[in-house]
Design a protein around this motif. Structure first.
Motif: not given
Length: 400
Positions: A72-75, A89-90, A97-100, A106-109
């Motif tokens: 788990v990340n915050s950034l 977070g971001l 970006n890949w979050m299982d 927010a996810a920016l790509a």
């Protein structure tokens, strides 16, 4: 007596030995099958590891390591891509970006974003995907996809797709698709919803059960409750207003009208539309009378319909071209009519009607047709090469 006692003792000894043998030879219960054993073991929750910051180059080449599915990340920052189990977070990367499991924030790509669940925002030049539900919004140039329930907004110049219940807004230049929509779909292309409570505002709107409004050039619905406003409206069943140049409604008006007027014109019209508004396509002909040439008319009209039991009242506005000679001859005469009629309709496909008309005939570059104002009660106005004649008239006819 001794013999009897011996026999009894022998029988009892045999029974005891049989019982003991049976107990010794009973087989053990077989071990549980692997599937049963697996079902009996409770599923262990994912053991999450919290790392405040992740710096990534590509996939496992990151501070999250190769086993990043439980991190788990915050950034989360990536030169090319990022990967984590969850980001609260971001998440930002050049490619994707890949979050299982989940993205909260927010996810920016530049390329694509994927998350199992989305709580927040996904923004990409390419594609945004929520593998499950989404509460938030997606913005992209190519496509936004939500595989589950959506509460929020999808904004795209390409395609928006929601596979589950949708509450909110879909706005696209190209295509919007939702099976069950409460909210608004708007597009400069096509919007599709199997069930809609709200509005579709697009060039082409297609709905199953629609409660609200469809506004576009072409509107199509299986069951419509509300407003259809467009050039072409089509509905299997409709309750409300179908307003357009051409409205085809399964339970609406489908009639042929024939009438005569003070101009000695015999007219025929196709009348079709919804319950309260209709379109008229008209043609008319006046035979040669008293030396006057044959007169033809063709036009279109729009009107309102008020049913009252066996009676109805129509207020129609018609525009027709008038020309003498052959039917396909050119015309410099435009006839505008405002028609108020009352009808008696004892049967669904039979009615008689009659009423009054207010007529305005505009003529340019030539003489006006003669014999239009039979009652000689109208007035004529001239302006340069334009002649304007106004008069009142009568109509009477039948409707089937």
């Amino acid at each position: 007596m001794k013999r009897s006692v011996s026999v009894c003792a022998g029988v009892m000894a045999a029974m005891v030995s049989f019982s003991a043998g049976a107990q010794e030879s009973a087989p053990e219960a077989p071990p549980p099958a692997p599937a049963e054993a697996a079902q009996s073991v409770p599923v262990q929750p994912v053991q999450e590891i919290y790392k405040p910051v992740n710096v990534s180059i590509l996939g496992g080449l990151s501070t999250n390591g190769f086993s990043s599915g439980n991190v788990v990340n915050s950034l989360s920052l990536g030169l090319l891509t990022t990967n984590a189990g969850r980001v609260d977070g971001l998440a930002m990367a050049m490619v994707g970006n890949w979050m299982d499991r989940e993205s909260s924030g927010a996810a920016l790509a530049m390329g694509a974003n994927y998350a199992g669940q989305v709580r927040g925002a996904q923004m990409a030049l390419g594609v945004n995907v929520a593998g499950g539900s989404m509460r938030g919004w997606q913005a992209s140039l190519a496509a936004n996809v939500v595989a589950g329930e959506m509460v929020g907004a999808q904004l795209s110049t390409g395609v928006n797709i929601a596979a589950g219940e949708t509450r909110g807004l879909q706005a696209a230049v190209g295509l919007n698709i939702a099976p069950d929509m409460v909210g608004v779909q708007t597009s400069s292309g096509l919007s599709i919803a199997s069930r809609l409570e709200g509005a579709q505002i697009s060039i082409l709107n297609i709905g199953g059960d629609v409660s609200g409004a469809q506004v576009g050039i072409v509107n199509i619905a299986r069951r419509m409750k509300g407003l259809q406003l467009g050039i072409l409206n089509v509905a299997g069943e409709a309750e409300g207003v179908n307003l357009g140049v051409l409205s085809i409604v399964g339970n609406g008006q489908h009639h042929v009208q024939a009438w005569v007027s003070e101009m000695a014109m015999a007219n025929v019209a196709l009348k079709f539309g919804g319950k309260y508004f209709h379109t008229l396509l008209t043609v008319g002909m006046r035979p040669p009378l008293d030396g006057e040439p044959r007169l033809w008319s063709s036009g279109i009209g729009f009107g309102g319909h008020i049913p009252v039991g066996f009676f109805f009242f129509d207020l129609d506005a018609l525009a027709s071209s008038l020309h003498e000679g052959a039917f396909i001859d050119s015309s410099n005469n435009l006839l505008g009519q405002l028609r108020l009629v009352a009808g008696f309709q004892p049967f669904k496909h039979f009615a008689i009607f009659g009423g009054v008309t207010a007529n305005t005939l505009v003529t340019w570059e030539g003489e006006a047709p003669s014999g239009t104002d039979r009652f000689k009660q109208g007035r004529v106005f001239y302006s340069d090469d334009v002649r304007v004649q106004v008069w009142s008239g009568l109509v009477a006819g039948i409707q089937i």
